[in-house]
Design an enzyme around this catalytic site. Structure first.
Site: not given
Length: 342
Positions: A110, A149, A163
């Site tokens: 964003r 983990y 991404y």
């Protein structure tokens, strides 16, 4: 001119061991630093000296929930990193790694921020390749007690990489190997903190197996230098970068050094190995040397002396006493204490 280089930087997990050192360094460089932490394992004591700085801000927040702020860079360090803490609530540990990554990546997308992911050498699992290079895919148990983990961090790396592919996000992934130094949690059950607290209190130093399993220890100041160099690379690497000290030592050797440095009379005591505890852990840092011009500079003995000084001061200040060494369990960690981790 200073205003042109001043950045707004978010550090999640900023009140933890590594996060507090990173916040301190970034504040000293003149950046506006927003420290976000839910204080599950972090503590205000770690960042108390920064609270009066005009360019430092503290926010209590859990990264499994979205965060709406305006920043230029994000260091995502939020996640309990020692087995004693991440195994206490394994479901929340996985959520922190996965949901936390999704929320921070959404924020970075964003506001068009660069974003750094604190991954871990544990993505290699009980490695069959030694030393470990970034091209090694690992040997990880997906359903073991450490999986919350290990697999959470592996999934976070997947999200960060996708991404980048799908949205062109400017990402950095650091695979962090064992790091030690002042502000380690005294009850986190890691090798250095375990041995330090046992030695300083005259308790037996607990070794697992025959003490011949190995780790590589990087002093915190060197690690923070690597973080900042990685974030500041102009042409970001396409994949993860190992960060750690390539000098490998056995558990017996590190125990004996700590006993000598602290002047302790503690004896070494052997125990059985825990489940899924890696036998070897040593980074190949060729990529870090090439891309960042970085390698650790602090000797193990110098780092241990500084760390012992910190733990001795904490013990003297609070007269703290940990449970008996029988609570320990592993080359990397101790078994959970009877009380909740702080």
């Amino acid at each position: 001119m200073k205003e042109l280089t001043r950045k707004r930087i978010l550090v999640t997990g900023g009140a933890g061991f590594l996060g507090s050192h990173l916040c301190e360094r970034l504040v000293a460089q003149g950046h506006d630093v927003l420290c976000v932490d839910n204080f599950y394992t972090g503590t205000k004591d770690n960042i108390a000296h920064l609270l009066d700085c005009a360019n430092f801000e503290l926010m209590r927040h859990d990264v499994t929930f979205p965060l709406y702020v305006e920043v230029d860079e994000i260091y995502n360090l939020a996640c309990p990193a020692s087995p004693i803490h991440y195994q206490y609530d394994p479901v929340q540990t996985t959520k922190t790694s996965v949901h936390g990554a999704i929320n921070m990546l959404g924020l970075a997308k964003r506001v068009k921020a660069k974003i750094f992911q604190a991954s871990t050498s544990e993505v290699y699992g009980d490695a069959l390749v030694h030393p470990q290079t970034e091209d090694y895919w690992g040997h990880v148990n997906p359903i073991g007690p450490r999986s919350c983990y290990d697999e959470g961090k592996r999934c976070a790396e997947t999200l960060f990489t996708d991404y980048r592919r799908q949205h062109g996000l400017s990402i950095r992934i650091a695979r962090i190997f064992n790091t030690y130094g002042p502000r380690m949690h005294p009850a986190d059950g890691r090798v250095v903190s375990n041995f330090m607290m046992q030695a300083l209190q005259g308790q037996p130093i607990t070794l697992y197996g025959d003490g011949s399993q190995t780790r590589s220890f990087c002093y915190v100041d060197d690690m923070i230098d690597a973080f900042i160099r990685l974030m500041n690379t102009r042409d970001h690497p396409a994949g993860p970068v190992n960060l750690g000290n390539p000098h490998e030592v056995t558990m017996r050797e590190i125990a004996e050094r700590i006993v000598a440095i602290t002047g302790s009379t503690s004896a070494l005591e052997l125990r059985s190995l825990p489940i899924d505890d890696p036998w070897h852990r040593q980074p190949d840092i060729s990529r870090a040397r090439e891309l960042l011009g970085w390698q650790p500079r602090t000797s193990l003995d110098d780092g241990l002396v500084a760390t012992a000084r910190y733990f001795r001061a904490r013990i003297q200040a609070s007269s703290m006493s940990l449970p008996d060494a029988d609570a320990n369990a592993g080359a990397d960690f101790a078994a959970p204490l009877a009380h909740s981790p702080t």
